[in-house]
Design a protein around this motif. Structure first.
Motif, short mmCIF file in Angstrom:
data_model
loop_
_atom_site.label_atom_id
_atom_site.label_comp_id
_atom_site.label_asym_id
_atom_site.label_seq_id
_atom_site.Cartn_x
_atom_site.Cartn_y
_atom_site.Cartn_z
N TYR A 52 91.19 48.76 69.94
CA TYR A 52 91.27 50.21 69.72
C TYR A 52 92.64 50.80 69.99
CZ TYR A 52 86.23 50.09 69.20
OH TYR A 52 84.97 49.81 68.74
N HIS B 98 81.80 55.15 69.76
CA HIS B 98 82.51 53.97 69.27
C HIS B 98 82.00 52.65 69.83
CE1 HIS B 98 85.66 56.42 67.37
NE2 HIS B 98 85.55 57.20 68.44
N CYS B 99 81.38 52.64 70.96
CA CYS B 99 81.05 51.38 71.62
C CYS B 99 79.56 51.08 71.59
CB CYS B 99 81.53 51.39 73.07
SG CYS B 99 83.14 52.19 73.29
N LEU C 229 87.62 56.06 79.08
CA LEU C 229 86.53 55.10 78.90
C LEU C 229 86.30 54.32 80.19
CD1 LEU C 229 87.29 53.88 75.29
CD2 LEU C 229 85.04 54.64 76.09
N MET D 29 84.99 41.64 68.86
CA MET D 29 85.13 43.07 69.15
C MET D 29 86.46 43.58 68.59
SD MET D 29 85.10 44.93 72.85
CE MET D 29 86.22 46.31 73.13
N PHE E 13 82.46 56.52 74.27
CA PHE E 13 81.62 55.32 74.38
C PHE E 13 80.42 55.42 73.45
CE2 PHE E 13 78.74 52.19 76.09
CZ PHE E 13 79.56 51.18 76.58
N ILE F 161 89.81 46.57 75.66
CA ILE F 161 89.56 47.71 74.78
C ILE F 161 90.72 47.88 73.79
CG2 ILE F 161 89.21 50.22 74.69
CD1 ILE F 161 87.92 49.98 77.52
N CYS G 145 77.56 48.36 69.63
CA CYS G 145 77.44 46.96 70.09
C CYS G 145 77.03 46.84 71.56
CB CYS G 145 78.76 46.23 69.90
SG CYS G 145 79.30 46.15 68.20
N HIS G 146 77.27 47.87 72.33
CA HIS G 146 77.03 47.77 73.78
C HIS G 146 75.94 48.73 74.24
CE1 HIS G 146 80.47 45.20 74.65
NE2 HIS G 146 81.25 45.99 73.92
#
Ligand code: HEC
Length: 120
Positions: free
Chosen positions: A89, A42-43, A101, A86, A39, A79, A46-47
């Motif tokens: 993946y 990679h996330c 995740l 978005m 997380f 996801i 944006c988050h």
């Protein structure tokens, strides 16, 4: 040697936004820790505003609330396939990584996943 040590200290000092991600790390199981690693890598772009120097994240704050009402399958699809704003993946992650995740997202309480680091 001395120089790289102080550069390291600077980086640590400049990362108050990571504090939320580290909360309760000791209580995460192996899968949740793997999910946290993925997380943050990679996330967080944006988050949940993991990176201090990135302006407003363009994605919603992710907490365990996204899993409410039996939405787990939907979150995995999100996801895997992504959505208009978005990336998906499914070519990057094994299904077990997407499970990790989700395991991690389940640990994100709305109160601890605050988006904004302290104002300066
Ligand atoms: C390029 C920015 C970006 C990245 C990177 C990104 N997301 Fe997203 N995500 C978004 C946006 C924006 C939305 C809102 C839907 C839309 O506009 O497409 C979203 C929506 C979601 C949702 C649905 C939220 C809800 O309220 O139901 C989940 C869950 C999610 N993302 C998880 C992730 C995970 C997990 C990762 C990392 C593997 C990730 N996202 C990476 C931008 C991103």
């Amino acid at each position: 040697m001395k120089r790289s040590a102080s550069a390291f200290m600077f980086i640590i000092a400049a990362m108050p936004g990571l504090a939320w991600a580290q909360q309760g790390t000791a209580t995460l199981n192996a899968s949740q820790m793997e999910g946290q690693r993925l997380f943050v890598q990679h996330c967080g772009l944006c988050h949940n505003k993991i990176q201090v120097n990135v302006p407003a994240p363009n994605g919603p704050v992710i907490t365990k609330a996204v899993l409410d009402n039996g939405n787990e399958a939907q979150v995995k699809t999100q996801i895997a396939n992504g959505s208009p704003n978005m990336p998906g993946y499914k070519l990057m992650f094994e299904p077990a990584q997407i499970d990790a995740l989700v395991d991690y997202i389940r640990t994100l309480n709305p109160a601890s996943a605050s988006t904004a680091p302290a104002p300066r």
